[in-house]
Design a protein around this motif. Structure first.
Motif, PDB file in Angstrom:
ATOM      1  N   ARG A 216      73.396  53.644  18.816  1.00 58.22           N
ATOM      2  CA  ARG A 216      73.796  54.512  17.704  1.00 58.22           C
ATOM      3  C   ARG A 216      72.607  54.728  16.778  1.00 58.22           C
ATOM      4  O   ARG A 216      71.724  53.882  16.673  1.00 58.22           O
ATOM      5  CB  ARG A 216      74.929  53.884  16.888  1.00 58.22           C
ATOM      6  CG  ARG A 216      76.307  54.024  17.511  1.00 58.22           C
ATOM      7  CD  ARG A 216      76.688  52.747  18.152  1.00 58.22           C
ATOM      8  NE  ARG A 216      78.073  52.718  18.620  1.00 58.22           N
ATOM      9  CZ  ARG A 216      78.557  51.687  19.298  1.00 58.22           C
ATOM     10  NH1 ARG A 216      77.815  50.642  19.585  1.00 58.22           N
ATOM     11  NH2 ARG A 216      79.800  51.701  19.703  1.00 58.22           N
TER      12      ARG A 216
ATOM     13  N   PHE B  36      84.033  55.360  24.284  1.00 56.93           N
ATOM     14  CA  PHE B  36      85.318  56.058  24.411  1.00 56.93           C
ATOM     15  C   PHE B  36      85.174  57.575  24.264  1.00 56.93           C
ATOM     16  O   PHE B  36      86.000  58.327  24.744  1.00 56.93           O
ATOM     17  CB  PHE B  36      86.368  55.483  23.453  1.00 56.93           C
ATOM     18  CG  PHE B  36      86.093  55.717  22.004  1.00 56.93           C
ATOM     19  CD1 PHE B  36      86.583  56.848  21.385  1.00 56.93           C
ATOM     20  CD2 PHE B  36      85.354  54.810  21.261  1.00 56.93           C
ATOM     21  CE1 PHE B  36      86.340  57.080  20.041  1.00 56.93           C
ATOM     22  CE2 PHE B  36      85.093  55.030  19.927  1.00 56.93           C
ATOM     23  CZ  PHE B  36      85.590  56.171  19.312  1.00 56.93           C
TER      24      PHE B  36
ATOM     25  N   CYS C 153      88.124  54.748  17.044  1.00 52.81           N
ATOM     26  CA  CYS C 153      87.115  54.219  16.131  1.00 52.81           C
ATOM     27  C   CYS C 153      87.818  53.194  15.249  1.00 52.81           C
ATOM     28  O   CYS C 153      88.694  53.539  14.468  1.00 52.81           O
ATOM     29  CB  CYS C 153      86.517  55.339  15.282  1.00 52.81           C
ATOM     30  SG  CYS C 153      85.554  54.719  13.889  1.00 52.81           S
ATOM     31  N   GLY C 154      87.441  51.931  15.385  1.00 53.15           N
ATOM     32  CA  GLY C 154      88.146  50.867  14.680  1.00 53.15           C
ATOM     33  C   GLY C 154      87.642  50.597  13.278  1.00 53.15           C
ATOM     34  O   GLY C 154      88.161  49.722  12.577  1.00 53.15           O
ATOM     35  N   ALA C 155      86.652  51.352  12.813  1.00 53.31           N
ATOM     36  CA  ALA C 155      85.988  51.044  11.545  1.00 53.31           C
ATOM     37  C   ALA C 155      86.968  50.939  10.373  1.00 53.31           C
ATOM     38  O   ALA C 155      87.680  51.885  10.062  1.00 53.31           O
ATOM     39  CB  ALA C 155      84.939  52.113  11.240  1.00 53.31           C
TER      40      ALA C 155
ATOM     41  N   VAL D 247      88.225  46.646  12.866  1.00 53.87           N
ATOM     42  CA  VAL D 247      86.962  45.907  12.799  1.00 53.87           C
ATOM     43  C   VAL D 247      86.308  46.135  11.435  1.00 53.87           C
ATOM     44  O   VAL D 247      86.704  47.028  10.687  1.00 53.87           O
ATOM     45  CB  VAL D 247      85.958  46.350  13.893  1.00 53.87           C
ATOM     46  CG1 VAL D 247      86.535  46.157  15.278  1.00 53.87           C
ATOM     47  CG2 VAL D 247      85.525  47.801  13.701  1.00 53.87           C
TER      48      VAL D 247
ATOM     49  N   CYS E 159      81.959  49.022   9.408  1.00 54.97           N
ATOM     50  CA  CYS E 159      81.529  48.818  10.798  1.00 54.97           C
ATOM     51  C   CYS E 159      80.079  48.336  10.773  1.00 54.97           C
ATOM     52  O   CYS E 159      79.315  48.753   9.906  1.00 54.97           O
ATOM     53  CB  CYS E 159      81.645  50.153  11.547  1.00 54.97           C
ATOM     54  SG  CYS E 159      80.765  50.201  13.120  1.00 54.97           S
TER      55      CYS E 159
ATOM     56  N   PHE F 271      77.760  49.316  12.428  1.00 59.29           N
ATOM     57  CA  PHE F 271      76.847  50.439  12.618  1.00 59.29           C
ATOM     58  C   PHE F 271      76.863  51.389  11.428  1.00 59.29           C
ATOM     59  O   PHE F 271      76.310  52.479  11.501  1.00 59.29           O
ATOM     60  CB  PHE F 271      77.213  51.195  13.903  1.00 59.29           C
ATOM     61  CG  PHE F 271      76.974  50.372  15.127  1.00 59.29           C
ATOM     62  CD1 PHE F 271      75.705  50.298  15.699  1.00 59.29           C
ATOM     63  CD2 PHE F 271      77.998  49.621  15.685  1.00 59.29           C
ATOM     64  CE1 PHE F 271      75.478  49.512  16.812  1.00 59.29           C
ATOM     65  CE2 PHE F 271      77.770  48.827  16.804  1.00 59.29           C
ATOM     66  CZ  PHE F 271      76.510  48.772  17.372  1.00 59.29           C
TER      67      PHE F 271
ATOM     68  N   GLY G  87      85.010  60.803  18.619  1.00 58.45           N
ATOM     69  CA  GLY G  87      83.886  59.899  18.816  1.00 58.45           C
ATOM     70  C   GLY G  87      83.590  58.976  17.657  1.00 58.45           C
ATOM     71  O   GLY G  87      84.486  58.553  16.936  1.00 58.45           O
ATOM     72  N   CYS G  88      82.306  58.671  17.472  1.00 56.56           N
ATOM     73  CA  CYS G  88      81.863  57.588  16.581  1.00 56.56           C
ATOM     74  C   CYS G  88      81.510  58.109  15.192  1.00 56.56           C
ATOM     75  O   CYS G  88      80.641  58.961  15.030  1.00 56.56           O
ATOM     76  CB  CYS G  88      80.654  56.901  17.208  1.00 56.56           C
ATOM     77  SG  CYS G  88      79.831  55.721  16.139  1.00 56.56           S
ATOM     78  N   MET G  89      82.179  57.562  14.197  1.00 50.21           N
ATOM     79  CA  MET G  89      81.954  57.950  12.809  1.00 50.21           C
ATOM     80  C   MET G  89      80.500  57.718  12.385  1.00 50.21           C
ATOM     81  O   MET G  89      79.876  58.568  11.740  1.00 50.21           O
ATOM     82  CB  MET G  89      82.910  57.131  11.935  1.00 50.21           C
ATOM     83  CG  MET G  89      82.807  57.380  10.456  1.00 50.21           C
ATOM     84  SD  MET G  89      83.983  56.340   9.550  1.00 50.21           S
ATOM     85  CE  MET G  89      83.088  54.771   9.539  1.00 50.21           C
ATOM     86  N   ALA G  90      79.970  56.558  12.746  1.00 49.50           N
ATOM     87  CA  ALA G  90      78.604  56.227  12.334  1.00 49.50           C
ATOM     88  C   ALA G  90      77.596  57.171  12.987  1.00 49.50           C
ATOM     89  O   ALA G  90      76.638  57.615  12.345  1.00 49.50           O
ATOM     90  CB  ALA G  90      78.280  54.770  12.690  1.00 49.50           C
TER      91      ALA G  90
HETATM   92  S1  SF4 Z   1      81.891  53.884  13.521  1.00 48.31           S
HETATM   93 FE1  SF4 Z   1      81.323  54.075  15.680  1.00 48.31          FE
HETATM   94  S2  SF4 Z   1      80.666  52.003  16.241  1.00 48.31           S
HETATM   95 FE2  SF4 Z   1      81.831  51.824  14.337  1.00 48.31          FE
HETATM   96  S3  SF4 Z   1      83.936  51.404  14.982  1.00 48.31           S
HETATM   97 FE3  SF4 Z   1      83.757  53.615  14.729  1.00 48.31          FE
HETATM   98  S4  SF4 Z   1      83.250  54.371  16.784  1.00 48.31           S
HETATM   99 FE4  SF4 Z   1      82.853  52.171  16.784  1.00 48.31          FE
END
Ligand code: SF4
Ligand code: SF4
Lengths: 109, 381
Positions: free
Chosen positions: B197, B237, B252-254, B258, B270, B272, B323-326
């Motif tokens: 990332r 994912f 995205c578990g942020a 997580v 998160c 990241f 997808g990924c927020m970060a």
């Molecule tokens: S920001 Fe990206 S790395 Fe962090 S939990 Fe969401 S998808 Fe996963």
């Protein structure tokens, strides 16, 4: 991560693998498993295999907790309020848990 | 439908609305590190003098035990350089808070490996970013490949069992996946492949090191073949839009399932996402970690339904979820919209259209040398 779909919810691919659970046998939660209650049911974590499972219904959680001191899984289901027609689906969920080692057969007391 | 007859939320929706405690949590014990990997997600190097004390760390473990957090991913920096590292690990295992820690291997000596092999509730991830020395050392530094292999030798000799070999996927190692798998197999270990990332120093090398579109596609096929044999920490994912879902939670578990506790106790959504915008609070504040997790405005906000933006009309949104927020944030893309590495190519278009606004920088940079002109300063917020 393994996802244990609750009976009644479309079970997806994981249910296919789950057949032939011994409902009349005696079972228990594996001692290495920790259960954490959540609004949707519970999270189960196995410290040995490091697998996480999701129990998507509270009834299923009640069944799993009761297993250790009931003569059979069938008995545990009945006492948790699982009806005859739902039994097969709960059996499948328990089979998935058995396959991933979350619950294990026990010698009845 | 549950047995009670209430309408069912999908598992992903339930998780997105948050849990009473995280499923797993990343805890970076220190920003100090003896290496200087070019893609370090936490811009580590030097120790922050405000680092949590041993007592504060033990109090966090007590809290995690009360919250029934099953395990923490301990990282850094290089966590083993903390003098109280083993004490913290022992304290956590004694309370059945499992520890999975990431290490560059420098301190996994034979006695350390023996100690780890004897411990319950402890798992180890040794980082290596290439099967060949050249590919790895260009990213992690000269000698780091040998360092990682030495640690793996020690763990295998001590009979640790299946530890993890942790690889960040890059353009350079995308062609080495079979070799990396063989390497892990040789040690009786499990390969873990995660996504690069644009976080921390990763932002500086992301353009150059991220896999090409063709590589990304090939990696997806490879991961599908491997099934659950290769771990991914659910990091690919967004690739489910190639067709089939990969194993995992696919969300995205942020801030929802997580989060990160950083070395000075700051809690981010998160690991990241080390930036003010994703800073929820600090464990030193009244109420500790629990109240940050349960009550911070940021986390409550992340748990409300999010706008999908242009992804809303995409047929793959159910599994890809944009997808990924970060990754979006640090590449300057809107959070409601496609991932920069969207499998359908929408991210590439968005990147090309983004213009020349300066990109957001991480709020912490403990790099020993400022990487590529980034400010070598700590912003306290
Ligand atoms: S920001 Fe990206 S790395 Fe962090 S939990 Fe969401 S998808 Fe996963
Ligand atoms: S358009 Fe959005 S939801 Fe669709 S594949 Fe791309 S990132 Fe995922």
């Amino acid at each position: 991560m393994a996802v244990v779909e609750a009976p009644g919810v479309k079970a997806g691919a994981l249910a296919d693998a789950a057949t032939g659970f011994d409902l009349d046998g005696a079972w228990r939660l594996d001692p290495q498993v920790a259960l954490r209650p959540e609004p949707f049911g519970a999270l189960a974590y196995h410290f040995g295999t490091r697998r996480l499972s999701f129990l998507k219904s509270r009834v299923l959680v009640d069944v799993v907790v009761a297993l250790a001191d009931r003569s059979s899984a069938r008995q545990a289901c009945r006492e948790a309020g699982v009806g005859e027609r739902e039994l097969e689906r709960y059996g499948r969920a328990l089979a998935t848990l058995a396959e991933s080692g979350m619950i294990a057969p026990r010698v009845p007391a | 439908m549950s047995a009670g007859g209430a309408p069912a939320l999908g598992l992903a929706e339930r998780f997105e609305s948050g849990l009473d405690a995280p499923i797993c949590l990343t805890w970076e014990l220190t920003y100090a590190c003896n290496l200087a990997c070019v893609h370090c997600l936490s811009s580590s190097g030097r120790r922050d003098p405000r680092e949590l004390s041993s007592e504060e760390c033990m109090a966090i473990v007590d809290e995690l035990q009360r919250l029934q957090v099953f395990y923490v991913n301990i990282g850094g920096g290089e966590p083993t350089v903390r003098r109280d590292f083993w004490e913290i690990v022992d304290y956590a295992s004694a309370r059945r808070v499992g520890v999975k820690f990431s290490t560059n291997g420098s301190r996994i000596t034979a006695p350390a490996a023996a100690r780890l092999a004897a411990a319950d509730y402890v798992d180890v991830q040794v980082s290596i970013d290439g099967a060949s020395v050249d590919v790895n050392d260009a990213i992690r530094g000269t000698g780091s490949h040998a360092m990682a292999l030495r640690a793996m030798d020690h763990l295998a000799e001590a009979g640790f069992g299946p530890f993890k070999v942790s690889v960040v996927l890059t353009r350079r190692n995308a062609g080495e996946l079979d070799r990396l798998k063989t390497l892990a197999d040789r040690y009786g270990a499990q390969l873990r492949l995660t996504r690069l990332r644009p976080s921390g120093r990763g932002a500086d090398v992301w353009d150059e090191l991220r896999p090409t579109a063709a590589q990304q596609r090939a990696v997806y096929e490879w991961l599908l073949d491997q099934g659950e044999q290769v771990l991914t920490g659910d990091s690919f994912f967004h690739l489910s839009a190639y067709g089939q879902k990969l194993p995992g939670l696919n969300l995205c578990g942020a801030g929802r399932v997580v989060c990160l506790i950083d070395p000075v106790g700051d809690v981010y959504a998160c690991p990241f996402a080390i930036h003010e915008q994703f800073l929820a609070g600090n464990v030193r504040q009244e109420g500790g970690f629990t109240s940050v997790w349960r009550e911070s405005d940021l986390f409550l906000d992340l748990r409300r339904p999010q706008s999908a933006g242009v992804c809303g009309s995409c047929g793959f949104y159910d599994s890809c979820r944009g997808g990924c927020m970060a990754a979006k944030f640090f590449t300057g893309l809107p959070l409601a919209g496609p991932d920069p590495e969207c499998a359908l190519g929408h991210g590439e278009k968005a990147l090309a259209a983004r213009g020349h606004r300066p990109l957001p920088r991480p709020s912490v940079n403990m790099s020993r040398r400022a990487a590529n002109g980034s400010p070598d300063a700590i912003v306290v917020v």
